[in-house]
Enzyme design. Structure first.
Site: not given
Length: 365
Positions: A35, A133, A261, A310
């Site tokens: 997965k 779960r 930033y 990013m």
């Protein structure tokens, strides 16, 4: 190679498969969990090799992951661990096998299979033994048996559960109670059915720590990709994925200058910084910024300075002899994803699966 890339070493995958197989009793099957793009690698390449090596089953989280394997040519049986009613058609179309984990999903899939004129369509019953779960409760067994008597559209292939803390030896009592609960549930069902589904509960850590709980099959995910949840087992496995990049540009900055930033980093003296083309859109969380995380250049740690952007991040290379174009390692066989993720109090699973699909995959055969 000059680009940010994730190298996927299929030889390491074969090593891990062979090692984990050696831990199993004779006739115990192995399910490979592929997965989340094969834990962030390449699910199709991983599955095709495992199929060639003799894996017995695959597991994916969602139906579309199974569909992708089928399109890649994977022929082995595939368990869908968390199917959704909207995808029942996809499951049957691509010969996938759903986990039925609640009355809603059981009734929904049974009705859908009947409407599709299916006979004995393979399904798997998931029981909750403490992870809380997904899964039926122990007191659902009679209801399940009654439902099965009323339909020929589905047939139970396996009964399974999931351990919550098999890697934590401080939780041995809890884990052994989970194993006992599962054994009891399975016995109740097996004694009432006129056929014999197979049983599975163990994950990678349980293969290592609880060999008595192998049942008919084990499921391994993280172990196939090179991590055994302890330093001792990690040493016997080989990481399959290596995340690498390059230095795009080097700057020399003066005392008081800032980087990135929000001016989050301020130089205390003359420093050399390197900008690397990988950022939070590629899977490197902002949590690694401001000196928390690091990359490795020529075997030396270069702390991440300022905020992770990013598409890039900046590191302090004042004490590292390097140049633009040099290779940068985020994690590989020598720089463990376990250690890198630990800097933000996370785990290797998260770092591995976070690698964005825009990062180029390079298959090493």
């Amino acid at each position: 190679m000059g680009v940010t890339r994730l190298e996927i070493d299929l030889k390491a995958l074969q090593h891990n498969y062979t090692y984990l197989r050696s831990k199993l009793s004779k006739n115990v099957k192995m399910m490979g969990v592929v997965k989340a793009f094969g834990y962030g690698s390449d699910a199709c390449e991983v599955a095709l090799l495992l199929e060639e090596l003799g894996i017995d089953y695959f597991a994916v989280a969602y139906a579309y992951e199974g569909k992708a394997l089928r399109k890649a040519g994977v022929k082995s049986r595939i368990l869908v661990l968390h199917p959704q009613p909207d995808n029942f058609h996809m499951i049957i179309k691509h010969c996938l096998e759903p986990s039925l984990y609640s009355p809603r999903v059981f009734k929904g899939f049974s009705a859908f299979a009947k409407a599709q004129h299916q006979q004995n369509y393979p399904v798997h019953l998931k029981f909750n033994t403490g992870l809380n779960r997904l899964g039926f409760w122990e007191n659902d067994t009679q209801w399940i048996l009654e439902q099965l008597k009323e339909t020929h559209a589905i047939k139970v292939t396996s009964i399974f559960s999931h351990l919550a803390a098999s890697e934590d030896l401080k939780e041995q009592e809890f884990t052994k109670n989970q194993i006992a609960r599962f054994t009891k549930i399975a016995s109740t069902l097996l004694n009432s059915l006129d056929y014999t589904p197979f049983l599975h509960q163990s994950n990678t850590s349980a293969i290592i720590n609880y060999p008595e709980a192998q049942f008919d099959m084990v499921r391994t995910g993280i172990g196939l990709y090179g991590y055994g949840n302890t330093p001792e087992e990690d040493a016997k496995l080989q990481p399959v994925s290596s995340l690498k990049s390059v230095i795009s540009q080097i700057h020399t900055i003066e005392p008081g200058e800032t980087v990135g930033y929000n001016r989050a980093y301020k130089a205390s003296d003359y420093q050399k910084t390197a900008t690397i083309p990988i950022g939070h859109a590629d899977g490197i969380s902002r949590a690694y910024g401001n000196g928390v995380g690091y990359v490795t250049i020529h075997g030396k740690k270069a702390p991440i300075i300022g905020n992770v952007c990013m598409d890039m991040l900046m590191v302090n290379v004042t004490d590292i002899n390097c140049k633009e174009g040099d290779e940068v390692v985020i994690f590989d066989k020598h720089v463990s994803a376990v250690d890198v993720s630990a800097t933000i109090h996370s785990i290797s699973y998260e770092l591995l699966t976070a690698v964005s699909q825009r990062v180029k995959r390079v298959i090493l055969r």
